[in-house]
Write an enzyme that holds these catalytic residues in place. Structure first.
Site: not given
Ligand code: SAM
Length: 296
Positions: A19, A42, A103, A121, A149-150, A170
């Site tokens: 961050h 993500h 984020s 998400e 899916d991100g 992320d």
């Molecule tokens: N970026 C966030 C932050 O810095 O505050 C933290 C994200 S966390 C490390 C990863 C997130 O990705 C989780 O909430 C998880 O549920 C989500 N996730 C997992 N696979 C995903 C996908 N294919 N597409 C989108 N989100 C996904």
């Protein structure tokens, strides 16, 4: 799948690195008037409570942001760390450190009216929470939440209409294939829009894919003749812990890295000033350290 919950990890040393870097990049990218499209592949839940059961069970914020808060009175912080704490403080009443912005909320706070934010998400609970948190912002069309899916964001949003983009990738790296998907995403992003800023966070753990990822990203950037920056922060020895686990009582991540393709030209100097202090304040044993490399 989907056992990772960022609420356990919010405000830990990896978030401090990620961050602080994110804020420094946004400060630079929002200086130019032209609209910026920011993509968080993500996103997580968006906002976290540092006094929640999650945070208190894991104790990770105590070893992360709370160490910086604790040292504020005793010594001046590097400008990027000071800025990071000020951004987080902006989500809290004076002197309290109960809310931690993920984020999506950090990005939204620093973006301007003309900018756009795309948040992905997939976790059912976190996506619902993110939706509800974003709704409170009343940001209208500026912010879009996608329960998709991100890794699919590239074809949807690149190149952006204003031809300026910042993408944060992320993932939770719960599944081994995430590493390869990150590299594929950056490769595709560079093909479709070579001048976007692409930032990847990754864990430094004893797993071949984790070691390989920054090397693959370096190769991709070099082949595309684009500048890159690679910063890592180690807080303790990585000998004990097993690969990244998803429950609250995991041994604790020893280190993580940020790899950025097309970084703002100011980022290296900003991190050069902040990383030694991150080591000093967040380091847990004599293995603590940082690296900072760049090219282009
Ligand atoms: N970026 C966030 C932050 O810095 O505050 C933290 C994200 S966390 C490390 C990863 C997130 O990705 C989780 O909430 C998880 O549920 C989500 N996730 C997992 N696979 C995903 C996908 N294919 N597409 C989108 N989100 C996904």
């Amino acid at each position: 799948m989907f056992s990772y919950r960022h609420a356990f990890h919010a405000g830990n040393h990896a978030d401090v690195l990620k961050h602080t870097t994110l804020i420094a990049m946004l400060r630079h990218l929002t200086q130019k008037e032209t609209a910026l499209t920011a993509i968080d592949t993500h996103a997580g839940a968006g906002l976290y409570r540092l006094d929640s059961e999650f945070a208190e069970t894991s104790g990770e914020a105590a070893e992360g942001i709370q160490r910086l808060v604790g040292s504020m009175a005793a010594q001046p912080l590097a400008p990027a760390l000071q800025d990071y704490l000020e951004v987080v403080a902006g989500f809290n009443s004076k002197g309290q450190w109960r809310v931690y912005p993920g984020s999506p909320f950090i990005m939204q706070r620093l973006l301007r009216e003309q900018d756009r934010l795309k948040l992905y998400e997939m976790h059912p609970t976190d996506a619902r929470t993110l939706d509800a948190n974003v709704a409170q912002l009343e940001a209208g069309r500026q912010v879009a939440v996608l329960r998709e899916d991100g890794f699919g964001c590239v074809t949807k949003f690149l190149p952006p209409p204003s031809r300026r983009a910042l993408l944060l990738c992320d993932p939770s790296y719960e599944i081994k294939s995430d590493y390869a998907r990150v590299a594929a995403l950056v490769a595709e992003a560079l093909k479709r829009f070579a001048t976007g800023t692409y930032a990847v966070w990754y864990p430094i753990i004893p797993r071949p894919e984790a070691h390989e990822l920054p090397r693959r990203l370096k190769t991709l950037a070099t082949k595309a003749s684009k500048p890159w920056l690679h910063a890592t922060l180690t807080v303790k020895s990585g000998k004990q812990p097993a690969p990244l686990q998803t429950d609250a009582k995991r041994p604790g991540l020893p280190a993580s890295g940020m790899f950025i393709v097309n970084p703002p030209h100011t980022l290296k100097a900003t991190l050069q000033a902040a990383l030694p202090q991150m080591v000093e304040l967040l380091g847990q044993d004599r293995n603590a350290g940082y690296t900072l490399d760049s090219a282009g």
